[in-house]
Design a protein around this motif. Structure first.
Motif, short mmCIF file in Angstrom:
data_model
loop_
_atom_site.label_atom_id
_atom_site.label_comp_id
_atom_site.label_asym_id
_atom_site.label_seq_id
_atom_site.Cartn_x
_atom_site.Cartn_y
_atom_site.Cartn_z
N MET A 1 51.91 7.05 46.84
CA MET A 1 51.23 6.02 46.03
C MET A 1 52.28 4.99 45.61
O MET A 1 53.36 5.33 45.12
CB MET A 1 50.61 6.66 44.79
N PRO A 2 51.92 3.76 45.80
CA PRO A 2 52.88 2.71 45.43
C PRO A 2 53.22 2.77 43.94
O PRO A 2 52.40 3.15 43.08
CB PRO A 2 52.13 1.42 45.79
N ALA A 3 54.43 2.40 43.62
CA ALA A 3 54.94 2.50 42.25
C ALA A 3 54.16 1.63 41.28
O ALA A 3 53.88 2.02 40.13
CB ALA A 3 56.43 2.12 42.23
N HIS A 4 53.75 0.42 41.72
CA HIS A 4 53.08 -0.47 40.78
C HIS A 4 51.68 0.05 40.43
O HIS A 4 51.19 -0.14 39.32
CB HIS A 4 52.98 -1.88 41.38
N ILE A 5 51.06 0.76 41.40
CA ILE A 5 49.73 1.34 41.12
C ILE A 5 49.86 2.52 40.17
O ILE A 5 49.07 2.69 39.22
CB ILE A 5 49.05 1.75 42.44
N ALA A 6 50.91 3.35 40.40
CA ALA A 6 51.15 4.51 39.53
C ALA A 6 51.42 4.04 38.09
O ALA A 6 50.94 4.64 37.11
CB ALA A 6 52.30 5.33 40.06
N LYS A 7 52.19 2.94 38.02
CA LYS A 7 52.50 2.41 36.68
C LYS A 7 51.24 1.89 35.98
O LYS A 7 51.04 2.07 34.78
CB LYS A 7 53.53 1.28 36.84
N LYS A 8 50.38 1.26 36.77
CA LYS A 8 49.14 0.73 36.21
C LYS A 8 48.22 1.86 35.73
O LYS A 8 47.61 1.77 34.65
CB LYS A 8 48.45 -0.11 37.27
N ILE A 9 48.15 2.93 36.55
CA ILE A 9 47.32 4.07 36.17
C ILE A 9 47.87 4.73 34.90
O ILE A 9 47.13 5.11 33.98
CB ILE A 9 47.25 5.08 37.33
N LYS A 10 49.20 4.85 34.84
CA LYS A 10 49.84 5.46 33.66
C LYS A 10 49.55 4.65 32.40
O LYS A 10 49.28 5.18 31.34
CB LYS A 10 51.34 5.56 33.93
#
Length: 210
Positions: A1-10
């Protein structure tokens, strides 16, 4: 999973956690408010219950008073409004709405006694009920009663009650037929004095005096 998506989900989860925490705080505050309202409501219920009990007690007390339970009974009928005084089993006196205090049959009402008398009675007039229809065995008194010599009035101070100088008769010095226990019958005394004055006026008239 791309980092920016993981950050957004977090970040989204963090926002949801904050919102959930805020909702929990608001929920706890609402629970506390509900609890306070329930306590206040219970307190009001207790006050209402207490007031109802007091009201019922007052109603019962009024009913006892009006029914004569404390020695006084209020009556309203075809004879008018009045209060009856009942010291024991039967009424002994009535106070009418016109302010007339009168005894109940058999017409016996005594104020004060030989041992506990009133020191003074202030009134504008005294009327003695004296109709022939209320009397039986009417007869002339014995002449010795009418010619009796009255004792000399005395000046004295009473030992009890109002200790003021008075003038009057000593009961023990009066003829027996004028005595009433430790006192004397004022009505009989007035009748005897009136008769003596009449006799005196007749004697003076025969002598051409007056």
């Amino acid at each position: 999973m791309p980092a920016h998506i993981a950050k957004k989900i977090k970040g989204r989860f963090k926002a949801l956690e904050d919102e959930n925490s805020k909702l929990k705080q608001e929920n706890d505050a609402l629970k506390q408010k509900v609890s306070d309202l329930e306590s206040e409501n219970q307190s009001l219920k207790d006050q209402v219950s207490s007031l109802q009990a007091e009201n019922n007690l007052l109603k019962q007390r009024i009913a006892e008073i009006e029914g004569g339970g404390v020695g006084v009974r209020r009556i309203s009928d075809e004879n008018g409004d009045r209060l009856e005084f009942i010291p024991k089993d039967k009424a002994v006196a009535q106070l009418t709405s016109d302010g007339v205090l009168k005894p109940v049959e058999p017409n016996v009402l005594r104020i004060g006694a030989q041992e506990n008398y009133l020191n003074d009675i202030v009134t504008a007039n005294i009327t003695i009920a004296s109709s022939a229809k209320s009397k039986g065995g009417v007869r002339e008194p014995d002449p010795s009663m009418l010619s009796v010599k009255l004792p000399t009035p005395k000046i004295y101070e009473r030992i009890e009650g109002r200790k003021e100088v008075e003038i009057g008769f000593i009961a023990e010095e009066l003829p027996e037929f004028l005595r009433r226990g430790d006192g004397y019958d004022l009505r009989a005394l007035v009748a005897i004095l009136a008769w003596k004055i009449t006799r005196m006026e007749e004697a003076l008239s025969k002598l051409g005096i007056g």
